[in-house]
Scaffold this motif. Structure first.
Motif, short mmCIF file in Angstrom:
data_model
loop_
_atom_site.label_atom_id
_atom_site.label_comp_id
_atom_site.label_asym_id
_atom_site.label_seq_id
_atom_site.Cartn_x
_atom_site.Cartn_y
_atom_site.Cartn_z
N GLU A 36 22.57 67.16 24.80
CA GLU A 36 21.37 67.52 25.36
C GLU A 36 21.60 68.66 26.33
OE1 GLU A 36 17.76 65.66 28.06
OE2 GLU A 36 18.86 64.60 26.94
N ASN A 37 22.80 68.49 27.21
CA ASN A 37 23.28 69.42 28.03
C ASN A 37 24.43 70.35 27.52
OD1 ASN A 37 23.55 70.91 30.19
ND2 ASN A 37 24.39 69.44 31.41
N TYR A 38 24.33 71.25 26.88
CA TYR A 38 25.70 71.78 26.53
C TYR A 38 26.48 72.36 27.64
CZ TYR A 38 28.83 75.42 24.63
OH TYR A 38 29.81 76.35 24.35
#
Length: 235
Positions: free
Chosen positions: A17-19
């Protein structure tokens, strides 16, 4: 000889979800890179990074091995190429003339290899004279930022210094091409092969900058063998 070491961030969180967050492996890569640099006697006089979390965290972890505390100076001109922006605005135009890329997109971009093929097509369109999308940062604006941050670091730090720059693959590619006086169309060849936590060294004297070596991760290869772990990654 005054040197600037361009260090790519550790492995980020592709597919999460959070690269913009180092994976556990990315944090280990950053720590080991800092230990390697300190072990070889490299002592930074100053250190810079972009504003992205993966860049800042890599710098913080790597600098922990330095004998003296080194503050990280943030500069947004060291941020990565805005790939998300390019996919949103430029990919539809690329698909109009590239059925091969449409076939890749139709398969899904959850594969790192397919994602890279799309990034290559979009990046090369972005740097071409055909790209005139007003909603995004142009190649001219981006590349001028990269050129100017290098000039400003050299001017601020002066001669005889050893400087660390913790940044991303696209930025390293653009800086390398700029030092070699190559056009935008030649930049991608330096982008795709950049390893996580690889080191690129520049020499500088006044306004003269030269490339010493590019994309070295031999220390991570050696550590992979001695530790029995896979430490070398692209993404």
């Amino acid at each position: 000889m005054a040197s600037i070491y361009l260090i790519r961030h550790g492995q980020a969180s592709f597919g999460a979800e959070n690269y913009d967050e180092l994976s556990p492996l990315g944090r280990l890569q950053a720590t080991l890179t800092g230990e390697h640099l300190a072990r070889t006697g490299l002592k930074f006089d100053a250190a810079y990074c972009g504003t992205l979390e993966r860049q800042k965290d890599t710098g913080t972890l790597a600098l922990a091995a330095q004998p003296d505390a080194i503050p990280l100076i943030e500069d947004a001109r060291l941020d990565e190429v805005r790939n998300d922006e390019h996919l949103e605005y430029l990919l539809p135009k690329v698909l109009e003339t590239r059925p091969d890329i449409k076939a890749v997109v139709d398969q899904g971009l959850d594969s790192s290899k397919r994602f890279q093929k799309v990034i290559e097509a979009v990046f090369n369109y972005w740097v071409s004279p055909d790209c005139d999308e007003p909603a995004i940062q142009s190649w001219a604006e981006y590349s001028e930022g990269v050129h100017s941050v290098l000039r400003d670091i050299i001017k601020t730090q002066g001669g005889g210094k050893t400087i660390g720059v913790f940044t991303s693959g696209g930025t390293i590619a653009a800086l390398t091409a700029a030092v070699l006086k190559l056009p935008g169309s030649a930049t991608y060849q330096f982008y795709e092969p950049v390893f996580n936590c690889s080191v690129t060294q520049l020499f500088y004297s006044a306004d003269r900058v030269s490339l010493s070596y590019f994309n070295d991760c031999s220390f991570l290869r050696e550590l992979s063998v001695s530790r029995g772990e896979k430490l070398v990654t692209y993404r």
